[in-house]
Motif scaffolding. Structure first.
Motif, PDB file in Angstrom:
ATOM      1  N   THR A 175       0.861  -1.172   0.000  1.00  0.00           N
ATOM      2  CA  THR A 175       0.000   0.000   0.000  1.00  0.00           C
ATOM      3  C   THR A 175       0.900   1.225   0.000  1.00  0.00           C
ATOM      4  O   THR A 175       2.038   1.169   0.472  1.00  0.00           O
ATOM      5  CB  THR A 175      -0.945   0.029   1.221  1.00  0.00           C
ATOM      6  N   SER A 176       0.401   2.341  -0.537  1.00  0.00           N
ATOM      7  CA  SER A 176       1.249   3.522  -0.645  1.00  0.00           C
ATOM      8  C   SER A 176       0.642   4.779  -0.042  1.00  0.00           C
ATOM      9  O   SER A 176       1.306   5.784   0.071  1.00  0.00           O
ATOM     10  CB  SER A 176       1.599   3.773  -2.124  1.00  0.00           C
ATOM     11  N   HIS A 221      -3.410   1.397  -2.209  1.00  0.00           N
ATOM     12  CA  HIS A 221      -2.350   1.652  -3.186  1.00  0.00           C
ATOM     13  C   HIS A 221      -2.869   2.568  -4.278  1.00  0.00           C
ATOM     14  O   HIS A 221      -4.029   2.467  -4.688  1.00  0.00           O
ATOM     15  CB  HIS A 221      -1.862   0.342  -3.820  1.00  0.00           C
TER      16      HIS A 221
END
Length: 181
Positions: free
Chosen positions: A123-124, A151
């Protein structure tokens, strides 16, 4: 290709990170089909069925990728709609978001009150929520979440856009004409 975001707003894709994985999976399906055709060449009935199954497998892999491309995350006046292909769809109102920051994480286990929408186990972007939102799982079970990890292909742009949207949502001018008198 149709994208499911009619009604305006800004969209944020998340499918770019999975292109290599999709291509590798499709290649593996093709190689498996060819190998099975060679192994089953002495059984004509099975040899006729294997290419059909291989085509179905490649079509399934392509459909999973198409679902991710056609259903991006969307930010509009209602809030942030987060998606993960056809498996997850949750709307987070802008008033519920306390902070949005870029944070690269590798998902390991699910914690209570957290929702992970990873692509390739990563995930970002992390959203901390001031108020919990309800997430419905694929089978319809309800979960209250106060932290969302998801993400996005361009996580910096998503975090900046969300920060601006949160600031605008909090500084909406008052409709009151002012103090009486």
């Amino acid at each position: 290709m149709r994208t499911n975001w009619a009604g305006g707003g800004r969209v944020f894709g998340y499918a770019r990170a999975r292109r290599a994985m999709v291509a590798g999976s499709a290649l593996a399906c093709v190689l498996e089909t060819l190998t099975m055709s060679v192994l089953l060449r002495d059984w004509p009935v099975l040899d006729d069925v294997v290419p059909v199954l291989g085509l179905c497998a490649v079509a399934s892999v392509a459909a999973l990728h198409a679902a991710a491309v056609a259903r991006p995350h969307r930010l509009d006046t209602q809030g942030l709609r987060l998606r993960r292909a056809a498996r997850a769809d949750v709307v987070v109102p802008l008033g519920h978001i306390a902070s949005a920051e870029r944070e690269l994480r590798v998902t390991r286990h699910r914690a209570d009150g957290e929702l992970d929408l990873p692509v390739g186990f990563r995930t970002s972007v992390t959203l901390q929520l001031a108020e919990p939102v309800t997430h419905f799982t694929l089978l319809g079970r309800q979960r209250q979440v106060d932290t969302v990890h998801f993400h996005a292909d361009d996580a910096d742009r998503v975090a900046e856009t969300l920060a601006e949207a949160i600031k605008r949502a909090r500084t909406v001018p008052s409709t009151s004409p002012g103090p009486p008198g």
